[in-house]
Each structure stands twice: as C-alpha cells, then as structure tokens.
Design a protein around this motif. Sequence first.
Motif, PDB file in Angstrom:
ATOM      1  N   UNK A 189       0.840  -1.197   0.000  1.00 38.28           N
ATOM      2  CA  UNK A 189       0.000   0.000   0.000  1.00 38.28           C
ATOM      3  C   UNK A 189       0.876   1.249   0.000  1.00 38.28           C
ATOM      4  N   UNK A 190       1.875   1.278   0.867  1.00 34.94           N
ATOM      5  CA  UNK A 190       2.781   2.421   0.905  1.00 34.94           C
ATOM      6  C   UNK A 190       3.416   2.656  -0.463  1.00 34.94           C
ATOM      7  N   UNK A 191       3.899   1.592  -1.090  1.00 39.33           N
ATOM      8  CA  UNK A 191       4.572   1.722  -2.383  1.00 39.33           C
ATOM      9  C   UNK A 191       3.595   2.111  -3.492  1.00 39.33           C
ATOM     10  N   UNK A 192       2.451   1.458  -3.534  1.00 42.05           N
ATOM     11  CA  UNK A 192       1.486   1.717  -4.603  1.00 42.05           C
ATOM     12  C   UNK A 192       0.938   3.132  -4.535  1.00 42.05           C
ATOM     13  N   UNK A 193       0.859   3.700  -3.358  1.00 42.52           N
ATOM     14  CA  UNK A 193       0.383   5.075  -3.217  1.00 42.52           C
ATOM     15  C   UNK A 193       1.332   6.085  -3.876  1.00 42.52           C
ATOM     16  N   UNK A 194       2.563   5.677  -4.117  1.00 39.53           N
ATOM     17  CA  UNK A 194       3.527   6.572  -4.760  1.00 39.53           C
ATOM     18  C   UNK A 194       3.435   6.531  -6.282  1.00 39.53           C
ATOM     19  N   UNK A 195       2.659   5.614  -6.816  1.00 39.47           N
ATOM     20  CA  UNK A 195       2.575   5.439  -8.263  1.00 39.47           C
ATOM     21  C   UNK A 195       1.641   6.466  -8.901  1.00 39.47           C
ATOM     22  N   UNK A 196       1.902   6.835 -10.166  1.00 42.42           N
ATOM     23  CA  UNK A 196       0.920   7.628 -10.914  1.00 42.42           C
ATOM     24  C   UNK A 196      -0.290   6.763 -11.262  1.00 42.42           C
ATOM     25  N   UNK A 197      -1.318   7.376 -11.799  1.00 46.39           N
ATOM     26  CA  UNK A 197      -2.559   6.656 -12.092  1.00 46.39           C
ATOM     27  C   UNK A 197      -2.352   5.508 -13.058  1.00 46.39           C
ATOM     28  N   UNK A 198      -1.366   5.626 -13.947  1.00 49.86           N
ATOM     29  CA  UNK A 198      -1.100   4.554 -14.909  1.00 49.86           C
ATOM     30  C   UNK A 198       0.065   3.663 -14.479  1.00 49.86           C
ATOM     31  N   UNK A 199       0.437   3.736 -13.203  1.00 52.17           N
ATOM     32  CA  UNK A 199       1.552   2.946 -12.703  1.00 52.17           C
ATOM     33  C   UNK A 199       1.161   1.501 -12.419  1.00 52.17           C
ATOM     34  N   UNK A 200       2.179   0.692 -12.101  1.00 52.37           N
ATOM     35  CA  UNK A 200       1.971  -0.730 -11.844  1.00 52.37           C
ATOM     36  C   UNK A 200       2.839  -1.186 -10.682  1.00 52.37           C
ATOM     37  N   UNK A 201       2.235  -1.925  -9.774  1.00 55.53           N
ATOM     38  CA  UNK A 201       2.980  -2.634  -8.738  1.00 55.53           C
ATOM     39  C   UNK A 201       2.650  -4.110  -8.839  1.00 55.53           C
ATOM     40  N   UNK A 202       3.676  -4.939  -8.915  1.00 53.62           N
ATOM     41  CA  UNK A 202       3.514  -6.391  -8.862  1.00 53.62           C
ATOM     42  C   UNK A 202       4.181  -6.872  -7.587  1.00 53.62           C
ATOM     43  N   UNK A 203       3.430  -7.572  -6.760  1.00 55.46           N
ATOM     44  CA  UNK A 203       3.970  -8.074  -5.511  1.00 55.46           C
ATOM     45  C   UNK A 203       3.810  -9.591  -5.461  1.00 55.46           C
ATOM     46  N   UNK A 204       4.846 -10.278  -5.010  1.00 55.58           N
ATOM     47  CA  UNK A 204       4.926 -11.735  -5.080  1.00 55.58           C
ATOM     48  C   UNK A 204       4.772 -12.353  -3.693  1.00 55.58           C
ATOM     49  N   UNK A 205       3.877 -13.338  -3.588  1.00 53.76           N
ATOM     50  CA  UNK A 205       3.606 -13.981  -2.295  1.00 53.76           C
ATOM     51  C   UNK A 205       3.433 -15.485  -2.477  1.00 53.76           C
ATOM     52  N   UNK A 206       4.040 -16.272  -1.606  1.00 54.49           N
ATOM     53  CA  UNK A 206       3.977 -17.723  -1.713  1.00 54.49           C
ATOM     54  C   UNK A 206       2.786 -18.320  -0.966  1.00 54.49           C
ATOM     55  N   UNK A 207       2.282 -17.625   0.044  1.00 53.90           N
ATOM     56  CA  UNK A 207       1.238 -18.185   0.906  1.00 53.90           C
ATOM     57  C   UNK A 207      -0.144 -17.725   0.430  1.00 53.90           C
ATOM     58  N   UNK A 208      -1.043 -18.660   0.078  1.00 53.06           N
ATOM     59  CA  UNK A 208      -2.372 -18.269  -0.421  1.00 53.06           C
ATOM     60  C   UNK A 208      -3.172 -17.432   0.569  1.00 53.06           C
ATOM     61  N   UNK A 209      -3.072 -17.755   1.855  1.00 54.19           N
ATOM     62  CA  UNK A 209      -3.827 -16.988   2.853  1.00 54.19           C
ATOM     63  C   UNK A 209      -3.309 -15.563   2.948  1.00 54.19           C
ATOM     64  N   UNK A 210      -1.996 -15.412   2.915  1.00 53.04           N
ATOM     65  CA  UNK A 210      -1.420 -14.069   2.949  1.00 53.04           C
ATOM     66  C   UNK A 210      -1.842 -13.278   1.710  1.00 53.04           C
ATOM     67  N   UNK A 211      -1.792 -13.939   0.555  1.00 53.16           N
ATOM     68  CA  UNK A 211      -2.147 -13.274  -0.695  1.00 53.16           C
ATOM     69  C   UNK A 211      -3.591 -12.780  -0.671  1.00 53.16           C
ATOM     70  N   UNK A 212      -4.476 -13.578  -0.112  1.00 59.89           N
ATOM     71  CA  UNK A 212      -5.889 -13.190  -0.065  1.00 59.89           C
ATOM     72  C   UNK A 212      -6.090 -11.982   0.839  1.00 59.89           C
ATOM     73  N   UNK A 213      -5.424 -11.962   1.993  1.00 61.61           N
ATOM     74  CA  UNK A 213      -5.506 -10.797   2.885  1.00 61.61           C
ATOM     75  C   UNK A 213      -4.969  -9.558   2.176  1.00 61.61           C
ATOM     76  N   UNK A 214      -3.846  -9.716   1.489  1.00 62.07           N
ATOM     77  CA  UNK A 214      -3.237  -8.579   0.797  1.00 62.07           C
ATOM     78  C   UNK A 214      -4.140  -8.045  -0.305  1.00 62.07           C
ATOM     79  N   UNK A 215      -4.735  -8.931  -1.073  1.00 60.07           N
ATOM     80  CA  UNK A 215      -5.638  -8.480  -2.149  1.00 60.07           C
ATOM     81  C   UNK A 215      -6.794  -7.671  -1.584  1.00 60.07           C
ATOM     82  N   UNK A 216      -7.357  -8.149  -0.472  1.00 66.19           N
ATOM     83  CA  UNK A 216      -8.486  -7.444   0.121  1.00 66.19           C
ATOM     84  C   UNK A 216      -8.047  -6.094   0.693  1.00 66.19           C
ATOM     85  N   UNK A 217      -6.866  -6.066   1.311  1.00 67.18           N
ATOM     86  CA  UNK A 217      -6.354  -4.798   1.839  1.00 67.18           C
ATOM     87  C   UNK A 217      -6.096  -3.795   0.718  1.00 67.18           C
ATOM     88  N   UNK A 218      -5.544  -4.261  -0.384  1.00 70.22           N
ATOM     89  CA  UNK A 218      -5.300  -3.374  -1.514  1.00 70.22           C
ATOM     90  C   UNK A 218      -6.615  -2.887  -2.127  1.00 70.22           C
TER      91      UNK A 218
END
Length: 222
Positions: free
Chosen positions: A73-102
């Motif tokens: 969230x901190x990093x993505x907030x620095x992006x312009x409207x057409x920017x891209x952040x790709x974040x890599x996660x191995x744990x499905x439960x962590x990934x689901x929490x992160x997607x919802x938070x984003x």
Amino acid sequence: MSQQQWDAVDDYFTDKLVGHDPVLEGALAAADAAGLPQIAVAANQGKLLHLLALTQGARRILEVGTLGGYSAIWLARALPADGTLITLEIDPAHAEVARENLRRAGLDKVAEVRLGRAADSLAELEKAGVEPFDLVFIDADKTGNPDYFASALRLTRPGSLIIVDNVVRGGAVADERSTDPSVLGTRRLHDLIAAEPRVSATSVQTVGAKGYDGFTLARVQG
C-alpha cells in the motif's frame, strides 16, 4: 538503550511525521485478525519506502514478499494513475488478505498480487520480457535473497533502485561463524553485491519498533 526507548522514539516520529491513517491501520488489523505474523515494516519505514518511490518517480514497482499488503500500500500510493505494482507472495492466505487490503485501499487497479514461489514468479517475469521496474523491494525469505537480487538486477534498468530489508539480523550478519541460514543468505547477498560492478550500494543499521536490523539500498549503474 532499550527496546522500550526505541519504541517510544518510533512512536514520536510516527505521530509527528506519518500520522493516523485508517487504511493502513486497517490493513494491519486485518492481517492480525487472519493470524499473519507481525513482521510488516514499521509505519515510519513504510513512509521511507513511499518517499523513495516518489523520489525515484517510479512508474513500475516490484515487491518480493507481500505478507498482508502493508508495504505494498505504501509503495502503490507513490505510483501515478497509470503505474503498476507487482507483488509476489507464496502463501495463499497471505495473498488473499493482501488483495483485500489493496482493494479497500483503492489500489487494486494498479497493484497485482501474484501467488507462487518468488523464484518461479521472477523467472516468469524475466521470460515474459516485461518493461523494467524502477524500484524493487525485497522482503521475503532471507535464504533466497541472493537469487532474488540477481533476478531484480535483470528486471531493472540503469537508475533503478533495489532495496533489501532485514539485512542486519540483530548484528549476526557480521558473524562469519554463523550457521543460521538467514544470516548465510544475507552474507551471500552482500558478497554478490560487492562483486557486482553494475550497482552502487550501501547498507544501513536501524533500531526501532522492529528491533535491531537494517536494509541495503542499491542503485543500478548500468
């Protein structure tokens, strides 16, 4: 100096310079409720990542290690409207929490959580020949740091920044007799960086709410 004093100083700076943020605080609360480990970056460290991304003028950011999406969230907030952040996660439960938070942060259109082993996801990005990233933040398993850094170097351009977190290991990084896999991975990382003419780098020790640790900052030269 004690952990209690480090906590107090972090609280002081966070109160003065970071402030109250319901979205970020909600992301931490959601991660805690889901039972994720409490190892996200501190608020003032998250603000540092944000400022580095802004200073970099980053349009494309890669994060290795998502956890609950707090640093994303901190990093993505620095992006312009057409920017891209790709974040890599191995744990499905962590990934689901992160997607919802984003999603709750209104950043799901610019931030993508990719599930799988970081080494595999990085290899896929390389194979796809993606546009270079302007900033890479590596905060995953420390044994993989040398490989993650090598991939990051191939996925960036001259002028890009690569940041690696948790490199001090409570001071153990200086112990050449250590058999701790995380320490060994961190030492191999620095051997790799020291021998790499394409980067200029430094490492900084820190104390604070997350204890005694530090980060490495490398600028890709060519």
